[in-house]
Design an enzyme around this catalytic site. Structure first.
Site, PDB file in Angstrom:
ATOM      1  N   ASP A  96      25.413 -18.737  -2.685  1.00 33.55           N
ATOM      2  CA  ASP A  96      25.018 -19.943  -1.948  1.00 33.55           C
ATOM      3  C   ASP A  96      24.619 -19.620  -0.513  1.00 33.55           C
ATOM      4  O   ASP A  96      24.968 -18.569   0.016  1.00 33.55           O
ATOM      5  CB  ASP A  96      26.181 -20.941  -1.907  1.00 33.55           C
ATOM      6  CG  ASP A  96      26.370 -21.623  -3.246  1.00 33.55           C
ATOM      7  OD1 ASP A  96      25.690 -21.224  -4.205  1.00 33.55           O
ATOM      8  OD2 ASP A  96      27.200 -22.545  -3.320  1.00 33.55           O
ATOM      9  N   HIS A 151      21.679 -28.007   3.930  1.00 28.31           N
ATOM     10  CA  HIS A 151      23.080 -27.817   3.562  1.00 28.31           C
ATOM     11  C   HIS A 151      23.874 -29.091   3.812  1.00 28.31           C
ATOM     12  O   HIS A 151      24.903 -29.101   4.489  1.00 28.31           O
ATOM     13  CB  HIS A 151      23.698 -26.659   4.352  1.00 28.31           C
ATOM     14  CG  HIS A 151      24.930 -26.124   3.695  1.00 28.31           C
ATOM     15  ND1 HIS A 151      26.200 -26.549   4.026  1.00 28.31           N
ATOM     16  CD2 HIS A 151      25.100 -25.230   2.713  1.00 28.31           C
ATOM     17  CE1 HIS A 151      27.080 -25.917   3.282  1.00 28.31           C
ATOM     18  NE2 HIS A 151      26.444 -25.105   2.473  1.00 28.31           N
ATOM     19  N   HIS A 248      28.771 -16.083  -1.638  1.00 28.91           N
ATOM     20  CA  HIS A 248      27.862 -16.485  -0.555  1.00 28.91           C
ATOM     21  C   HIS A 248      27.105 -15.278  -0.034  1.00 28.91           C
ATOM     22  O   HIS A 248      27.690 -14.210   0.142  1.00 28.91           O
ATOM     23  CB  HIS A 248      28.647 -17.143   0.580  1.00 28.91           C
ATOM     24  CG  HIS A 248      29.302 -18.422   0.173  1.00 28.91           C
ATOM     25  ND1 HIS A 248      30.537 -18.463  -0.427  1.00 28.91           N
ATOM     26  CD2 HIS A 248      28.887 -19.709   0.257  1.00 28.91           C
ATOM     27  CE1 HIS A 248      30.857 -19.726  -0.685  1.00 28.91           C
ATOM     28  NE2 HIS A 248      29.870 -20.508  -0.283  1.00 28.91           N
TER      29      HIS A 248
END
Lengths: 768, 179
Positions: A96, A151, A248
């Site tokens: 992500d 985001h 991430h």
């Protein structure tokens, strides 16, 4: 007469008198563009939710989430309420928040070395910032998905924003990679059973837009940076079930993630696990599709727009900081100079022996019947021997007759055909019998000692001209008060700086004294600019004369009482100053006194009266931007700091001039109408100058639009607030009534639209 | 314009004891005599036309930028989520070719020809373990084929927990258009 001449001119000149409007169109478009760019920038940069993905969030209710969803697979089709999950012994690594220029390539390298494909849920703004990384993700065979544009938490976002976030991030991906992806990982999501009602509604609406929501089953918690071993442990399945692992590739230091991957993949492979993209792991058809050409190009356009905005805004903010720094420096310089000037002149005997020789006062007048008597009488009351020459420039309101009828001793009236203020001044200069000349506007009233004071500097042989201290008479009303402040600050601070630096650019037409000899050497007053006083002063400076400021020579002048009149006056001043600056641009490279004017005076004017005002609209747009997107407290603080600086300068100037500082309360309000008016005038003037258009009042037509001032001429000092001063604008009216006592009254009941610029150029910055 | 300086000069009285001009008198400063036309005024109008043109040169890209931004804000690609296994066992249609009758809406996913051919076999791969067709032609990238082809073997098992393994490919072809 003037009509004939106008016609003659009209035949000869080929300039169309079409007002130039391009600059307003340009200004509007540019301001709109800047606003749009700022809006985009503000949205992408400051609506960006930078809270870590896994951070604790408030848990909302989850009653509305269907059981088959909360207990279902991590891949959810919101519209139909179907789910899917990974196959056994299959791992879908998901990353992500990327792409990140530092960590994404490292992760891609690790994946490539291990021959593994993963899924990258990219943030739209990041994709736009690093399209090449997004391209590499796709080229390496990985799957790309969306992680919204900024985001943002889709669960709490309103409908329009959910839609916008999805569309913009899809565009960014389409532009960067040429593919579209229906995979969506909502920021702040985790497992299916953690879905709240709000999340579920976002998942549903995403499904309606065609999106497949991909949640996780296993959180590596690498965003906590718990250490490599812990990340590996967190990512290792406890049993043989397939997993969608959350990791991430951006949002901080991801070195632990990179190292953990190096260990995790071989370890799991050895344990019999296979790796795949989300669609592979869940045995779905590849959802990533080639984007249509239109989408691809539109996406490219979005990326270009974002990058251009970034670039332009970075450049502009640097400019603004520079402008702010320069303004502060200027404030300091002006304050220091004023202090030194005050001390220097305070010691007295600055100019040598007292000047007692008689002085010729030239009063050029065009339709000044309203104020001329007060002006002449005030001059006659001087405590210095004066000869007064009133040059009537073809007035149509009987100005000359009025003065003659007064039969005042020592006052001569010269009539001439209407030929303009410079010509009238030249007539006066020719007729003057003294060597020292004082030039006064017909609507200006001298204090009794003003003439004596203004000629004292001529004790110094090198002094060619002296600027007096013009003060605003009609200070009632907000507009009057603002101009009053501007005059006091301009005359008492800027002019002292010019004096010290020996680069005085303007002796105001309202109150100035000249050595006749100096005027003759430069050929008298020129009519090639609209600010003949600035032109004249610059010519004197270039001829080697010193031009000084004598603050004790006070004269009272009428300031424009309506925004329209103020606009006209300032337009002429500004345009005239530009003309004079251009005409005397040669001074930049000259030596001696001329060089001082060129390199100090002209550059100062260029910086603070031309360039900074041109930047001023940007300041306003940025201020609004700051209030909306940045910390409003900080913006207001910054604004207050600048205001405070202005107030401090104002206070000092008012003290130097022994004025009561009460009027300074209106300074904050000045930011809202006055400031804009001032910079719009500069913009208009600069464009007119560049385009070379002829102004309405230039040449023959200069008096064409003038109206004869109404009202009786002789109401000196007894008149109550003149009717015409009661400004039409109610807000001015209101502000004005808030002030209890007015110190000064107008001299006449009507404000004449003075045909000539009384160029006092208070010099105070429109530039802030 | 009337200019009086000539006459003025004749009137000038020499001032005794004064130096003729200041010490560093440089240029005589009479340049405006040679140039009687106002500064900046361009009688030909050429400069005004040029400024207009320049203005348009700036306005057009700026306006284009704004329009472009607006278009990106209002528009954006439409996507269609891929087929997910249906949860209703009743809807299960056993025959994989069932996907074929309904590929018509598929090309509208903006992708063109490849998508139509792609979904059918992939669909088939999922509903019935059919490794040969399994997504191999699906990805434009070659690398993914190897890992996918292995997938369908175990396809049914993990999904079984939540969703039913069976699916109705024909039905699920256009779920995104449902309200």
């Amino acid at each position: 007469m003037s009509k004939n001449r106008r016609r003659a001119r009209g035949r000869r000149g080929s300039v169309r008198n079409v007002p130039l409007r391009t600059h307003w169109l340009l200004l509007t478009t540019l301001v709109l563009t800047l606003s749009a760019a700022l809006l985009l920038q503000g949205y992408t940069q400051h609506m960006f939710d930078s809270t870590a993905d896994g951070a604790e969030r408030e848990q909302g209710p989850a009653q509305a989430v269907p059981a088959q969803i909360s207990s279902g697979g991590p891949v959810i089709e919101g519209a139909a309420g179907r789910t899917a999950g990974p196959q056994a012994r299959t791992i879908a690594l998901t990353f992500d928040d990327g792409p990140d220029p530092l960590w994404t390539p490292q992760i891609l390298d690790v994946l490539r070395r291990n021959g593994v494909h993963a899924t990258f849920f990219a943030v739209g703004t990041q994709v736009a910032a690093h399209p090449e990384l997004a391209r590499r993700i796709v080229a390496d065979g990985h799957q790309i998905g969306l992680h919204t544009f900024t985001h943002t938490n889709l669960g709490t976002a309103p409908g329009w924003r959910r839609s916008l976030e999805l569309r913009e991030s899809q565009l960014a991906v389409a532009g960067a990679t040429g593919v579209t992806s229906p995979l969506l990982r909502p920021p702040y999501s985790s497992t299916s059973d953690a879905l709240t009602d709000a999340d579920w509604s976002a998942v549903q609406s995403a499904g309606e837009h065609g999106y497949l929501t991909v949640l996780t089953t296993q959180d590596s918690e690498d965003w906590r940076r718990p250490g490599v071993a812990q990340i590996v442990a967190n990512s290792t399945p406890k049993d043989q079930a397939g997993q969608i692992v959350l990791m991430h590739d951006a949002g901080g230091d991801r070195s632990q993630t990179v190292t953990a991957l190096e260990q995790l993949i071989p370890k799991l492979k050895a344990a019999g696990f296979r790796f795949g993209t989300v669609s592979e792991a869940t045995a779905l058809p590849d959802p990533v599709q080639r984007a249509s050409a239109a989408d691809h190009w539109q996406g490219l356009a979005l990326i270009t727009a974002l990058r251009t905005s970034d670039w332009v805004l970075a450049a502009l903010s640097w400019l603004l900081w520079a402008a702010g720094a320069i303004s502060v420096l200027r404030a300091v310089a002006v304050l220091v100079a004023a202090r030194r000037h005050k001390r220097m002149r305070g010691r007295g005997k600055a100019w040598g022996k007292p000047v007692t020789e008689p002085v010729t006062v030239i009063v050029p007048a065009y339709n000044e019947s309203a104020g001329i008597e007060a002006a002449v009488r005030s001059l006659l009351a001087s405590d210095h021997p004066v000869e007064i020459i009133v040059v009537d420039d073809g007035s149509t309101d009987g100005t000359a007759d009025l003065v003659e009828a007064l039969r005042l001793p020592g006052v001569r009236v010269i009539r001439q055909q209407n030929a303009g203020k410079p010509a009238a001044l030249n007539t006066g200069i020719a007729a003057a019998s003294c060597n020292l000349l004082v030039m006064v506007d017909g609507d200006t009233v001298f204090e009794p000692d003003a003439v004596r004071m203004i000629v004292q500097p001529f004790a110094n042989r090198r002094v060619g001209a002296v600027s007096g201290n013009a003060k605003v008479v009609n200070r009632g009303g907000l507009l009057g008060r603002w101009q009053h402040i501007e005059y006091v600050v301009g005359f008492n601070l800027d002019r002292r700086l010019f004096d010290l630096a020996e680069c005085m650019p303007t002796v105001p037409g309202a109150v100035g004294a000249f050595r006749r000899e100096a005027l003759l050497r430069i050929g008298g007053v020129s009519d090639t600019t609209l600010a003949e006083d600035t032109d004249l002063t610059m010519a004197l400076c270039r001829d080697g004369w010193r031009v000084v400021y004598e603050e004790r020579a006070k004269a009272w002048t009428e300031a424009p009482a309506s925004l329209g009149a103020l606009w006209k006056q300032r337009y002429r001043w500004c345009y005239g100053t530009l003309q004079a600056m251009w005409k005397h641009r040669g001074a930049l490279t000259q030596r001696g006194q001329a060089g001082k004017l060129g390199r100090r005076g002209l550059l100062y004017l260029l910086m603070f009266q031309v360039l900074l005002p041109l930047l001023a609209p940007v300041v306003d747009v940025f201020a609004v931007y700051g209030l909306v997107f940045l910390d409003p407290v900080r913006i207001i603080g910054l604004w207050s700091a600048f205001l405070l600086l202005q107030v401090a300068m104002g206070l000092y100037a008012f003290r130097l001039d022994k004025e009561r500082p009460g009027a300074l309360w209106s300074l904050p309000l000045q930011q809202f109408v006055y400031r804009q008016l001032m910079y719009l005038v500069v913009i208009q003037s600069v464009f007119t100058a560049i385009a070379g258009s002829r102004l309405r009042w230039q040449r023959m037509e200069r008096y064409g639009s003038l109206t004869v001032p109404a009202g009786s001429p002789l109401q000196a000092t007894t008149a109550p607030t003149p009717q015409s001063l009661a400004l039409a604008d109610s807000w001015v009216e209101e502000a004005r009534s808030a002030v209890p006592a007015m110190q000064y009254q107008g001299y006449h009941s009507a404000i004449p639209e003075t045909p000539w610029s009384q160029y006092h150029d208070p010099g105070q910055g429109d530039a802030r | 314009m009337t200019r009086h300086s000539g006459t003025v000069h004749e009137d000038t009285r020499p001032i005794p004891g004064l130096p003729q001009g200041p010490p560093d008198a440089g240029a005589p400063g009479l340049e405006h005599h040679g140039d009687p036309s106002p500064v900046f005024v361009d009688t030909s109008g050429r400069r005004q036309r040029r400024v207009r043109r320049l203005g348009w040169v700036l306005v057009v890209p700026a306006a284009a930028y704004v329009l472009l931004l607006l278009s990106t804000l209002l528009g954006g690609p439409t996507v269609h989520s891929p087929l997910l296994p249906d949860q209703q066992p009743a809807a299960a249609m056993p025959s994989p070719p069932a996907a074929d009758p309904d590929p018509a809406p598929e090309p509208s996913t903006a992708s063109g020809t490849p998508s139509a051919t792609r979904t059918a076999p992939a669909n088939a791969a999922r509903t019935t373990p059919n490794p040969t067709g399994a997504a191999a032609p699906a990805t434009p990238t070659a690398g993914s084929a190897s890992s996918t082809s292995a997938g369908p073997t175990a396809a049914a098992t993990p999904v079984a927990g939540h969703g039913k393994p069976s699916s109705a490919p024909g039905q699920s072809n256009k779920p995104s258009t449902k309200p």
